[in-house]
Design a protein around this motif. Structure first.
Motif, short mmCIF file in Angstrom:
data_model
loop_
_atom_site.label_atom_id
_atom_site.label_comp_id
_atom_site.label_asym_id
_atom_site.label_seq_id
_atom_site.Cartn_x
_atom_site.Cartn_y
_atom_site.Cartn_z
N GLY A 135 0.80 -1.22 0.00
CA GLY A 135 0.00 0.00 0.00
C GLY A 135 0.83 1.27 0.00
N GLN A 136 2.17 1.12 -0.13
CA GLN A 136 3.04 2.29 -0.16
C GLN A 136 2.99 2.93 -1.55
OE1 GLN A 136 7.06 1.09 0.38
NE2 GLN A 136 7.85 3.14 0.75
N VAL A 137 2.78 4.24 -1.58
CA VAL A 137 2.62 4.91 -2.88
C VAL A 137 3.90 5.64 -3.26
CG1 VAL A 137 1.27 6.57 -4.20
CG2 VAL A 137 0.16 5.19 -2.44
N PHE A 138 4.38 5.41 -4.46
CA PHE A 138 5.54 6.12 -4.98
C PHE A 138 5.03 7.16 -5.98
CE2 PHE A 138 7.05 2.02 -3.66
CZ PHE A 138 8.33 2.22 -3.20
N GLY A 139 5.80 8.25 -6.09
CA GLY A 139 5.44 9.25 -7.09
C GLY A 139 4.33 10.16 -6.60
N GLU A 140 4.11 11.25 -7.36
CA GLU A 140 3.03 12.15 -6.99
C GLU A 140 2.22 12.41 -8.26
OE1 GLU A 140 4.95 15.67 -5.61
OE2 GLU A 140 6.49 15.54 -7.13
N THR A 141 0.93 12.51 -8.08
CA THR A 141 0.13 12.73 -9.28
C THR A 141 -0.88 13.84 -9.02
OG1 THR A 141 -1.32 11.70 -10.88
CG2 THR A 141 -1.51 10.92 -8.62
N LYS A 142 -1.10 14.63 -10.05
CA LYS A 142 -2.14 15.64 -9.94
C LYS A 142 -3.41 15.04 -10.50
CE LYS A 142 1.39 18.64 -11.46
NZ LYS A 142 1.88 17.61 -12.36
N GLU A 143 -4.52 15.41 -9.89
CA GLU A 143 -5.75 14.72 -10.25
C GLU A 143 -6.10 14.90 -11.73
OE1 GLU A 143 -9.27 15.25 -7.94
OE2 GLU A 143 -8.26 14.42 -6.18
N GLU A 144 -5.81 16.11 -12.26
CA GLU A 144 -6.23 16.35 -13.64
C GLU A 144 -5.41 15.51 -14.63
OE1 GLU A 144 -4.87 18.61 -11.61
OE2 GLU A 144 -3.43 19.90 -12.64
N ASP A 145 -4.25 15.01 -14.19
CA ASP A 145 -3.44 14.17 -15.08
C ASP A 145 -4.18 12.88 -15.40
OD1 ASP A 145 -1.49 15.96 -15.20
OD2 ASP A 145 -0.09 14.93 -13.87
#
Lengths: 156, 455
Positions: free
Chosen positions: B394-404
């Motif tokens: 459940g570990q999340v890598f990276g960052e994302t913007k919602e609109e992407d």
């Protein structure tokens, strides 16, 4: 008077112990690390030879080569083994003498494996006949071919 | 009949002279009046050095000082060796704790005027010891060969090269070659496990010999005057020393268990998405460097730190004030406080400059060279600046913007062959074309993506 002296000696010993206390754990960690060998990553199967190329009477000497991961290293491993067919079974023997690890050699005329170091002798199935070895020669696990006519596989 | 153990003890006592040593250095020793908790910091640092030595030993049994296997050897150590994570955590946080304790110890010595006659050499040896510990920190964090290791070392060595004379030679000697690479790692390893610890132990022996010879400074008593006797060293003071050391090691253990030592992505010299930051104890210096642009850079990188060190070294020789009470040393009090406030502020400011970096999920241990190549390409191409990757924990890598609206990499279901076809022509308004990649590179990316989701 004696009580005061005893008390002081006890406190001295306690203080010395407390000073050493934070080092006991790390000393143990160093010991555990020293005693833990690097792990072998996964196991593998290597294709060897098609069944019809494995002789029935005399064993065939094969040089086995494969890559394995041990701890951080990818190691190139090379081993010698002797394969022979007996009935429906394939016998793949390691050439490491089970006494102290010297390389045993196959003697064609006597139909046995002889160790050049301390006189250990093994028969065609790897059972000990003479000398100091405590166990028969190690056998590799042999897996059947995946396809008809394909090579048999060894577990390493 | 005599107890044979008792006979052996008497034999050893007589030949080794242990009771006399015990009497001289432990039970017979009286500390000056006013000695208390402040006089336990140096000892606690010593205990932490022993912890570093032991945990370092544990790491060294499994560490591999080559650029191709150093990073994996750390991963194997943490994952497969019993208590590996704890051991490395202790070594990591132990180093910081040791620096903090030494810093506080030095402040105690400064504010109590303990560097004054006849303890000038004790002070100088202490400074040299501090230098060794800084050196150990600096050489130590290259060893895991992660991103921080690579870039912080590059910056540090380049700072050393700012020296007006011999700067280039120092840089080459530290690199052990034209650039930061395998030779550097080998050198730093030798410095870290041999040269610096050995130097530290020799200096430490001399330092402690001086402490024995001149004793603890009687607090508040002017130079040349004798203080009154205070508490017995053993066991009265050793209890305090043991307690402070236990607390320090306790905190280090707690941090090691709770957080573990950080390990960033494997070093990659061409990763453009990485913002280098030094270890926290260099953040002050890191911040200072920002205030001196261009031609003045050598002032911050070379002159200020070195002039400061020179001032510290000469301090006992030009500070002729015989007083030790702080109220009678206004200049020392002002300058000392100013220094502490400046250093703490710079470090705090440096820590506010948060780096922008996302981690790329590591390739599996023992992955093929192709998968490793794919991993490097995913990092370099910045896939994780739009996509995320969620591992099975459940570990999340990276960052994302919602609109992407870019899918998580764990949800990709394409085969490597499909990735080869997909990348140069994603047929998407948002996702760029990766047609600059060769087929073999696209396949490597596909294999890597497959390796991190195949379970």
């Amino acid at each position: 008077m004696k009580n005061t002296k005893d008390r002081r000696r006890f406190l001295e010993a306690l203080a010395s112990f407390l000073v050493a206390l934070p080092l006991l754990g790390p000393a143990l960690l160093a010991l555990v690390s020293f005693l833990s060998p690097a792990p072998r990553e996964g196991g593998g199967e290597i294709p060897l030879l098609p069944l019809d190329q494995i002789p029935r009477d005399q064993p065939k000497r094969i040089r086995l080569q494969y890559v394995r991961q041990v701890g951080p290293y990818r190691e190139e491993v090379e081993r010698i083994l002797y394969v022979r067919r007996e009935g429906k079974e394939v016998i793949a023997l390691s050439n490491e003498c089970t006494h102290l690890g010297c390389p045993v050699r196959y003697k064609k005329e006597k139909k046995h494996f002889a160790c050049p170091c301390h006189g250990g002798v093994f028969d065609l199935e790897g059972k000990r006949i003479e000398g100091p070895p405590p166990r028969p020669l190690n056998r590799y696990t042999v897996l059947p071919p995946k396809t008809k006519g394909g090579p048999i596989r060894l577990k390493v | 009949m005599k107890n044979p153990l008792r006979t052996l003890q008497m034999f050893l006592d007589d030949r080794l002279g242990l009771p006399q040593l015990r009497e001289k250095f432990l039970t017979g020793k009286i500390l000056p009046k006013g000695s208390s908790w402040l006089q336990t910091l140096g000892f606690a640092a010593l205990i932490l050095f022993a912890v570093q030595f032991l945990t370092g030993l544990a790491l060294a049994f499994h560490y591999s000082p080559t650029t191709t296997s150093a990073y994996d050897s750390i991963r194997v150590f943490e994952r497969s060796i019993p208590f590996g994570k704890l051991t490395r955590g202790l070594h990591h946080y132990g180093a910081s704790a040791m620096l903090i304790l030494l810093f506080l110890h030095a402040l105690r010595v400064f504010f109590q005027g303990a560097y004054k006659k006849p303890r000038e050499l004790t002070w100088l040896l202490g400074l040299a010891l501090f230098g060794c510990v800084i050196g150990l920190g600096f050489t130590g964090y290259l060893l895991p060969w992660d991103q921080k290791a690579y870039f912080a070392t590059k910056v540090g060595v380049n700072m050393a090269s700012q020296a007006p004379i011999g700067g280039h030679e120092i840089q080459q000697a530290l690199y052990g070659g034209p650039d930061l690479g395998p030779n550097t790692l080998g050198r730093f390893y030798v410095l870290h496990i041999l040269v610096l610890p050995l130097g530290l132990m020799v200096l430490l022996a001399l330092h402690l010999f001086q402490v024995q010879r001149h004793g603890i400074t009687p607090p508040g008593v002017p130079v040349g005057q004798k203080g009154e006797p205070g508490p017995a060293y053993h066991p009265n003071h050793t209890f305090k020393e043991a307690l402070v050391a236990l607390i320090a090691v306790g905190i280090v253990t707690w941090l090691a268990l709770k957080h573990g030592a950080p390990l960033e992505a494997e070093a990659d010299p061409v990763d453009l998405a990485y913002d280098p930051r030094p270890e926290w104890y260099f953040l002050g210096l890191f911040q200072l460097l920002k205030y001196f642009p261009g031609s003045l850079e050598s002032i911050a990188a070379f002159w200020l730190p070195n002039l400061f060190l020179l001032t510290l070294a000469l301090l006992p020789f030009f500070d002729r004030n015989k007083e030790r009470k702080l109220t009678k040393r206004p200049i020392a009090l002002t300058l000392g406080s100013l220094f502490v406030v400046t250093l703490v502020s710079l470090t705090w400011l440096g820590a506010q400059d948060k780096p922008r970096h996302y981690r790329t999920p590591p390739h599996p241990l023992g992955a093929s060279p192709q998968i490793k190549k794919g991993y490097l390409l995913v990092r370099r191409e910045g896939c994780l600046s739009c996509h995320t990757y969620t591992n099975e924990k459940g570990q999340v890598f990276g960052e994302t913007k919602e609109e992407d609206d870019a899918p998580d990499m764990a949800d990709f279901d394409q085969t490597p062959d499909e990735i080869v076809e997909f990348l140069p022509n994603p047929e998407s308004d948002i996702m760029p074309n990766f047609d600059h990649l060769k087929t073999s590179e696209r396949r490597a990316i596909g294999l890597y993506l497959e390796s991190i989701r195949a379970k």
